[in-house]
Design an enzyme around this catalytic site. Structure first.
Site, mmCIF file in Angstrom:
data_model
loop_
_atom_site.group_PDB
_atom_site.id
_atom_site.type_symbol
_atom_site.label_atom_id
_atom_site.label_comp_id
_atom_site.label_asym_id
_atom_site.label_seq_id
_atom_site.Cartn_x
_atom_site.Cartn_y
_atom_site.Cartn_z
ATOM 1 C CG ASN A 11 -1.711 1.237 1.406
ATOM 2 O OD1 ASN A 11 -1.795 2.050 0.486
ATOM 3 N ND2 ASN A 11 -2.311 1.419 2.573
ATOM 4 C CD1 TRP A 12 4.135 1.303 -2.498
ATOM 5 C CD2 TRP A 12 4.230 2.356 -4.467
ATOM 6 N NE1 TRP A 12 5.175 0.759 -3.216
ATOM 7 C CE2 TRP A 12 5.246 1.381 -4.430
ATOM 8 C CE3 TRP A 12 4.085 3.142 -5.614
ATOM 9 C CZ2 TRP A 12 6.134 1.192 -5.491
ATOM 10 C CZ3 TRP A 12 4.955 2.936 -6.671
ATOM 11 C CH2 TRP A 12 5.975 1.974 -6.613
ATOM 12 C CE LYS A 13 -0.061 3.416 4.595
ATOM 13 N NZ LYS A 13 -0.201 3.523 6.018
ATOM 14 C CG HIS A 99 -6.117 2.187 4.883
ATOM 15 N ND1 HIS A 99 -5.700 3.133 5.789
ATOM 16 C CD2 HIS A 99 -5.102 1.294 4.757
ATOM 17 C CE1 HIS A 99 -4.475 2.818 6.195
ATOM 18 N NE2 HIS A 99 -4.087 1.707 5.583
ATOM 19 C CD GLU A 101 -3.031 5.761 6.484
ATOM 20 O OE1 GLU A 101 -2.950 5.735 5.241
ATOM 21 O OE2 GLU A 101 -2.134 5.313 7.237
ATOM 22 C CD GLU A 168 -3.941 -2.237 7.188
ATOM 23 O OE1 GLU A 168 -2.785 -2.453 6.805
ATOM 24 O OE2 GLU A 168 -4.540 -1.184 6.950
ATOM 25 N N GLY A 174 1.967 2.044 11.017
ATOM 26 C CA GLY A 174 3.038 3.036 11.030
ATOM 27 C C GLY A 174 3.682 3.295 12.383
ATOM 28 C CB SER A 212 4.219 -2.049 12.272
ATOM 29 O OG SER A 212 3.868 -0.711 12.554
ATOM 30 N N GLY A 233 2.510 -1.282 4.314
ATOM 31 C CA GLY A 233 2.565 0.146 3.981
ATOM 32 C C GLY A 233 3.991 0.615 3.793
ATOM 33 N N GLY A 234 4.549 1.226 4.851
ATOM 34 C CA GLY A 234 5.894 1.812 4.794
ATOM 35 C C GLY A 234 6.931 0.915 4.118
HETATM 36 P P1 PGA Z 1 2.355 0.195 7.699
HETATM 37 O O1 PGA Z 1 0.977 0.528 6.977
HETATM 38 O O2 PGA Z 1 2.864 -1.091 7.156
HETATM 39 O O3 PGA Z 1 3.258 1.356 7.340
HETATM 40 O O4 PGA Z 1 2.104 0.126 9.166
HETATM 41 C C1 PGA Z 1 0.039 -0.463 6.713
HETATM 42 C C2 PGA Z 1 -1.163 0.127 6.060
HETATM 43 O O5 PGA Z 1 -1.500 1.296 6.319
HETATM 44 O O6 PGA Z 1 -1.830 -0.527 5.244
#
Ligand code: PGA
Length: 251
Positions: A11-13, A99, A101, A168, A174, A212, A233-234
């Site tokens: 997930n590149w955001k 998600h 976010e 999640e 994050g 994470s 994500g990250g």
């Molecule tokens: P993260 O993000 O791996 O950076 O914790 C996961 C996500 O938001 O899908």
């Protein structure tokens, strides 16, 4: 039927530009060296990159997804929005919905439900995110929250064929923190149990863990039987970190 694939979803955001294709190409190079066939690698990238990347990656094992979409199917006065039909048309095969976010920015369970239906109608596979926040966790409300998100998010949907669940925990995204092994094991079991009550095709549902995930913790996370892969994500923004996560699941 047993779950066949292990999923690695990036997930590149709000990350990436046209030159980031190089990174995905090296991921592709490395996954080709892994002998296992049952691997699905999906990059959910910013909308502006979908068309170009999906064309360039056409004959590879990498699949492209979007990170969100509008709930309406047709054109409408929604400045800045894209609908499921548009992202499908651009070449996406998957879309992340629900998600945290996006929930924070106003996506309610009802809106997410409409988005999921629209995505399915447009032949997209949905990566449906659910998860409790820290306050809810501390009040022991995790299962209650998950059940509400499942029931409302999947309201009047009668098959899980096009749906992948991503558990999640919001407090894990994050932050470098992940749930304890036993706790996660139980939560994933709970999600599967609730889905099996609601749907007939329960056994084949894929449940991913996200929050994470890194190349170290993935070894233990991967040992949890009910987890069919990861939403990353990250660490998906770095080719080394992403490749190491995959490698460490097949060592
Ligand atoms: P993260 O993000 O791996 O950076 O914790 C996961 C996500 O938001 O899908």
């Amino acid at each position: 039927m047993a779950n066949k694939y292990k999923y690695f979803v990036g997930n590149w955001k709000m990350f990436g530009n046209f030159s980031s294709l190089k990174m995905i190409n090296s991921v592709n190079y490395h996954i080709n060296k892994i002998k296992k066939k049952e691997i699905k690698v999906i990059f959910c990238i910013p909308n502006i990159l979908i068309n170009h990347f999906s064309k360039k990656l056409k004959n590879t094992k990498i699949l492209i997804g979007a990170q969100n979409c509008h709930y309406l199917q047709d054109a409408g006065p929604y400045t800045g929005s894209v609908n499921a039909n548009m992202i499908k048309n651009a070449g996406a095969k998957y879309v992340i919905l629900g998600h945290s976010e996006n929930r924070i920015e106003g996506d309610t369970d009802e809106i997410i439900n409409k988005k999921i239906k629209s995505a399915i109608n447009n032949n997209l596979k949905v990566i449906f995110c659910i998860g409790e926040n820290l306050l809810e966790k501390n009040k022991n409300l995790t299962n209650k929250i998950l059940l509400k998100q499942i029931n409302k998010g999947l309201n009047s949907i009668n098959t899980l064929k096009k749906i992948i669940i991503a558990y999640e925990p919001v407090w894990s995204i994050g932050t470098g923190k992940i749930p304890k092994f036993e706790e996660l094991n139980k939560t994933v079991f709970y999600i599967r149990k609730k889905l099996s009550k609601k749907f007939k095709d329960k056994k084949t549902v894929n449940i991913l863990y996200g929050g994470s995930v890194n190349s170290k913790n993935v070894v233990q996370l991967n040992s949890i039987k009910g987890i069919n892969g990861f939403l990353i994500g990250g660490a998906s923004q770095s080719k080394k970190k992403f490749i190491d996560i995959i490698k460490n699941c097949y060592m």
